[in-house]
Design a protein around this motif. Structure first.
Motif, PDB file in Angstrom:
ATOM      1  N   TYR A 149       0.828  -1.202   0.000  1.00  0.00           N
ATOM      2  CA  TYR A 149       0.000   0.000   0.000  1.00  0.00           C
ATOM      3  C   TYR A 149       0.869   1.261   0.000  1.00  0.00           C
ATOM      4  CZ  TYR A 149      -3.078   3.677   1.595  1.00  0.00           C
ATOM      5  OH  TYR A 149      -3.753   4.857   1.714  1.00  0.00           O
ATOM      6  N   TYR A 150       1.876   1.299   0.851  1.00  0.00           N
ATOM      7  CA  TYR A 150       2.730   2.481   0.909  1.00  0.00           C
ATOM      8  C   TYR A 150       3.612   2.611  -0.320  1.00  0.00           C
ATOM      9  CZ  TYR A 150       0.907   3.441   5.456  1.00  0.00           C
ATOM     10  OH  TYR A 150       0.043   3.734   6.476  1.00  0.00           O
ATOM     11  N   LEU A 151       3.978   1.499  -0.923  1.00  0.00           N
ATOM     12  CA  LEU A 151       4.691   1.547  -2.203  1.00  0.00           C
ATOM     13  C   LEU A 151       3.770   2.131  -3.278  1.00  0.00           C
ATOM     14  CD1 LEU A 151       7.224   0.827  -3.870  1.00  0.00           C
ATOM     15  CD2 LEU A 151       6.158  -1.390  -4.291  1.00  0.00           C
ATOM     16  N   LYS A 152       2.507   1.735  -3.253  1.00  0.00           N
ATOM     17  CA  LYS A 152       1.530   2.296  -4.203  1.00  0.00           C
ATOM     18  C   LYS A 152       1.376   3.796  -3.989  1.00  0.00           C
ATOM     19  CE  LYS A 152      -2.843   2.716  -3.544  1.00  0.00           C
ATOM     20  NZ  LYS A 152      -4.251   2.857  -3.468  1.00  0.00           N
ATOM     21  N   GLN A 153       1.253   4.224  -2.729  1.00  0.00           N
ATOM     22  CA  GLN A 153       1.133   5.649  -2.434  1.00  0.00           C
ATOM     23  C   GLN A 153       2.346   6.412  -2.969  1.00  0.00           C
ATOM     24  OE1 GLN A 153      -2.118   5.650  -1.751  1.00  0.00           O
ATOM     25  NE2 GLN A 153      -1.790   7.208  -0.209  1.00  0.00           N
ATOM     26  N   TYR A 154       3.513   5.850  -2.793  1.00  0.00           N
ATOM     27  CA  TYR A 154       4.739   6.483  -3.280  1.00  0.00           C
ATOM     28  C   TYR A 154       4.743   6.561  -4.806  1.00  0.00           C
ATOM     29  CZ  TYR A 154       9.664   7.046  -4.418  1.00  0.00           C
ATOM     30  OH  TYR A 154      10.835   7.483  -4.950  1.00  0.00           O
ATOM     31  N   LEU A 155       4.410   5.458  -5.452  1.00  0.00           N
ATOM     32  CA  LEU A 155       4.442   5.428  -6.924  1.00  0.00           C
ATOM     33  C   LEU A 155       3.364   6.315  -7.536  1.00  0.00           C
ATOM     34  CD1 LEU A 155       5.155   1.651  -7.574  1.00  0.00           C
ATOM     35  CD2 LEU A 155       6.725   3.575  -7.884  1.00  0.00           C
ATOM     36  N   GLU A 156       2.226   6.467  -6.873  1.00  0.00           N
ATOM     37  CA  GLU A 156       1.167   7.316  -7.409  1.00  0.00           C
ATOM     38  C   GLU A 156       1.561   8.788  -7.429  1.00  0.00           C
ATOM     39  OE1 GLU A 156      -2.372   6.254  -5.206  1.00  0.00           O
ATOM     40  OE2 GLU A 156      -3.062   5.034  -6.889  1.00  0.00           O
ATOM     41  N   SER A 157       2.568   9.156  -6.678  1.00  0.00           N
ATOM     42  CA  SER A 157       3.022  10.544  -6.714  1.00  0.00           C
ATOM     43  C   SER A 157       3.818  10.833  -7.985  1.00  0.00           C
ATOM     44  CB  SER A 157       3.864  10.869  -5.474  1.00  0.00           C
ATOM     45  OG  SER A 157       5.059  10.122  -5.477  1.00  0.00           O
ATOM     46  N   PHE A 158       4.123   9.784  -8.751  1.00  0.00           N
ATOM     47  CA  PHE A 158       4.802   9.948 -10.027  1.00  0.00           C
ATOM     48  C   PHE A 158       3.839   9.634 -11.155  1.00  0.00           C
ATOM     49  CE2 PHE A 158       8.091   9.211  -6.913  1.00  0.00           C
ATOM     50  CZ  PHE A 158       8.901  10.303  -7.153  1.00  0.00           C
ATOM     51  N   GLU A 159       4.355   9.362 -12.305  1.00  0.00           N
ATOM     52  CA  GLU A 159       3.522   9.212 -13.499  1.00  0.00           C
ATOM     53  C   GLU A 159       3.060   7.768 -13.731  1.00  0.00           C
ATOM     54  OE1 GLU A 159       2.368  11.613 -15.458  1.00  0.00           O
ATOM     55  OE2 GLU A 159       3.286  13.042 -14.078  1.00  0.00           O
ATOM     56  N   LEU A 160       2.250   7.241 -12.845  1.00  0.00           N
ATOM     57  CA  LEU A 160       1.693   5.912 -13.090  1.00  0.00           C
ATOM     58  C   LEU A 160       0.714   5.935 -14.261  1.00  0.00           C
ATOM     59  CD1 LEU A 160       1.024   4.115  -9.696  1.00  0.00           C
ATOM     60  CD2 LEU A 160       2.698   3.588 -11.432  1.00  0.00           C
ATOM     61  N   ASP A 161       0.168   7.106 -14.581  1.00  0.00           N
ATOM     62  CA  ASP A 161      -0.765   7.197 -15.701  1.00  0.00           C
ATOM     63  C   ASP A 161      -0.100   6.835 -17.027  1.00  0.00           C
ATOM     64  OD1 ASP A 161      -2.864   7.876 -14.082  1.00  0.00           O
ATOM     65  OD2 ASP A 161      -2.506  10.028 -14.274  1.00  0.00           O
ATOM     66  N   THR A 162       1.190   7.163 -17.178  1.00  0.00           N
ATOM     67  CA  THR A 162       1.884   6.772 -18.422  1.00  0.00           C
ATOM     68  C   THR A 162       2.003   5.260 -18.512  1.00  0.00           C
ATOM     69  OG1 THR A 162       4.020   7.101 -17.337  1.00  0.00           O
ATOM     70  CG2 THR A 162       3.209   8.896 -18.726  1.00  0.00           C
ATOM     71  N   LEU A 163       2.219   4.604 -17.384  1.00  0.00           N
ATOM     72  CA  LEU A 163       2.288   3.139 -17.399  1.00  0.00           C
ATOM     73  C   LEU A 163       0.908   2.529 -17.607  1.00  0.00           C
ATOM     74  CD1 LEU A 163       4.808   2.431 -14.517  1.00  0.00           C
ATOM     75  CD2 LEU A 163       5.244   2.466 -16.963  1.00  0.00           C
ATOM     76  N   LYS A 164      -0.123   3.132 -17.018  1.00  0.00           N
ATOM     77  CA  LYS A 164      -1.490   2.637 -17.212  1.00  0.00           C
ATOM     78  C   LYS A 164      -1.886   2.722 -18.681  1.00  0.00           C
ATOM     79  CE  LYS A 164      -3.268   4.162 -12.742  1.00  0.00           C
ATOM     80  NZ  LYS A 164      -4.195   5.118 -12.111  1.00  0.00           N
ATOM     81  N   ALA A 165      -1.453   3.789 -19.351  1.00  0.00           N
ATOM     82  CA  ALA A 165      -1.810   3.980 -20.763  1.00  0.00           C
ATOM     83  C   ALA A 165      -1.192   2.906 -21.655  1.00  0.00           C
ATOM     84  CB  ALA A 165      -1.370   5.359 -21.233  1.00  0.00           C
ATOM     85  N   ARG A 166      -0.107   2.301 -21.222  1.00  0.00           N
ATOM     86  CA  ARG A 166       0.548   1.260 -22.025  1.00  0.00           C
ATOM     87  C   ARG A 166      -0.114  -0.106 -21.891  1.00  0.00           C
ATOM     88  NH1 ARG A 166       6.675   2.488 -20.401  1.00  0.00           N
ATOM     89  NH2 ARG A 166       6.779   4.600 -21.176  1.00  0.00           N
ATOM     90  N   ILE A 167      -0.965  -0.270 -20.913  1.00  0.00           N
ATOM     91  CA  ILE A 167      -1.640  -1.554 -20.726  1.00  0.00           C
ATOM     92  C   ILE A 167      -2.822  -1.591 -21.680  1.00  0.00           C
ATOM     93  CG2 ILE A 167      -2.905  -2.981 -19.098  1.00  0.00           C
ATOM     94  CD1 ILE A 167      -1.179  -1.747 -16.885  1.00  0.00           C
ATOM     95  N   ASN A 168      -2.837  -2.598 -22.551  1.00  0.00           N
ATOM     96  CA  ASN A 168      -3.894  -2.700 -23.557  1.00  0.00           C
ATOM     97  C   ASN A 168      -4.199  -4.167 -23.824  1.00  0.00           C
ATOM     98  OD1 ASN A 168      -1.842  -3.615 -25.342  1.00  0.00           O
ATOM     99  ND2 ASN A 168      -1.334  -1.497 -25.840  1.00  0.00           N
ATOM    100  N   ASP A 169      -4.806  -4.460 -24.973  1.00  0.00           N
ATOM    101  CA  ASP A 169      -5.216  -5.837 -25.289  1.00  0.00           C
ATOM    102  C   ASP A 169      -4.049  -6.766 -25.591  1.00  0.00           C
ATOM    103  OD1 ASP A 169      -7.825  -5.164 -24.900  1.00  0.00           O
ATOM    104  OD2 ASP A 169      -8.233  -4.759 -27.015  1.00  0.00           O
ATOM    105  N   THR A 170      -2.886  -6.226 -25.883  1.00  0.00           N
ATOM    106  CA  THR A 170      -1.732  -7.083 -26.164  1.00  0.00           C
ATOM    107  C   THR A 170      -0.688  -7.023 -25.056  1.00  0.00           C
ATOM    108  OG1 THR A 170      -0.676  -5.315 -27.435  1.00  0.00           O
ATOM    109  CG2 THR A 170      -1.994  -6.928 -28.654  1.00  0.00           C
ATOM    110  N   THR A 171      -0.646  -5.926 -24.318  1.00  0.00           N
ATOM    111  CA  THR A 171       0.268  -5.784 -23.189  1.00  0.00           C
ATOM    112  C   THR A 171      -0.580  -5.721 -21.934  1.00  0.00           C
ATOM    113  OG1 THR A 171       1.737  -4.497 -24.594  1.00  0.00           O
ATOM    114  CG2 THR A 171       2.142  -4.415 -22.242  1.00  0.00           C
ATOM    115  N   PHE A 172      -0.593  -6.804 -21.183  1.00  0.00           N
ATOM    116  CA  PHE A 172      -1.510  -6.942 -20.056  1.00  0.00           C
ATOM    117  C   PHE A 172      -0.948  -6.406 -18.743  1.00  0.00           C
ATOM    118  CE2 PHE A 172      -2.249 -10.671 -22.859  1.00  0.00           C
ATOM    119  CZ  PHE A 172      -3.401 -10.184 -23.452  1.00  0.00           C
ATOM    120  N   TYR A 173       0.326  -6.040 -18.721  1.00  0.00           N
ATOM    121  CA  TYR A 173       0.937  -5.564 -17.492  1.00  0.00           C
ATOM    122  C   TYR A 173       2.127  -4.670 -17.818  1.00  0.00           C
ATOM    123  CZ  TYR A 173       4.755  -8.821 -18.289  1.00  0.00           C
ATOM    124  OH  TYR A 173       5.836  -9.480 -18.829  1.00  0.00           O
TER     125      TYR A 173
END
Length: 184
Positions: free
Chosen positions: A52-76
């Motif tokens: 949870y605290y690792l998630k809180q730390y990472l959310e302060s950065f650009e997790l949205d760029t990594l979320k945008a890369r997850i699609n139908d061919t790249t699952f993670y």
């Protein structure tokens, strides 16, 4: 009347009953042992807090760029120390802190996935081949519920000795897993 035949049949019946009882006791033991291993190593409270605290730390950065890369061919998306697209060039101090955090928590793997991990566990895609080689992680992923949540999931694999120290070899490592929801 021949009593030897009766004693022989009686011995076979008693032996069969004892054998069936032993098989039942053994299967119950294996089942409870597996459940205890899961309880200790999957979503342990201590590891959930760390995740949870690792998630809180990472959310302060650009997790949205990594979320945008997850699609139908790249699952993670694999998150690792020194990842330039997560921290950016202006955050060299943060990279060092993240590397220190990685080392102190004995983290092996950090994955950002869709909440539904069933496509990863199927192991029928070239993009999941590297994860499918990690049998401990695959076993953990198969225990997760894939309900209707539309967000993402942060999955962390920890590895340490039983004493809590860092592993020196894979032979003396215990692997622990935890996951938390990440936004919608």
């Amino acid at each position: 009347m021949n009593k030897k035949g009766f004693v022989f049949i009686e011995t076979i019946v008693v032996t069969a009953i004892l054998l069936a009882s032993l098989v039942l006791v053994y299967s119950l033991f294996v089942s409870s042992n597996n459940n205890e291993t899961r309880r200790l190593r999957y979503d342990d409270m201590n590891k959930l807090y760390q995740t949870y605290y690792l998630k809180q730390y990472l959310e302060s950065f650009e997790l949205d760029t990594l979320k945008a890369r997850i699609n139908d061919t790249t699952f993670y998306q694999n998150i690792y120390p020194g990842q330039s697209d997560l921290f950016g060039a202006a955050y060299n101090g943060e990279k060092k802190f993240f590397e220190s955090l990685w080392s102190d928590l004995h983290i092996q793997t950090v994955l950002l996935t869709t909440y539904d991990v069933s496509k990863i566990t199927e192991c029928d895609s070239d993009s999941t081949a590297a994860l499918c080689a990690n049998t401990n992680l695959m076993t953990y992923l198969r225990t997760l519920d894939n309900d209707e949540f539309d967000g993402y999931r942060l999955i962390v694999e920890f590895a340490s000795k039983q004493s809590g120290e860092a592993c020196t070899t894979t032979a003396n490592c215990f692997y622990y897993y935890a996951n938390v929801k990440v936004g919608a």
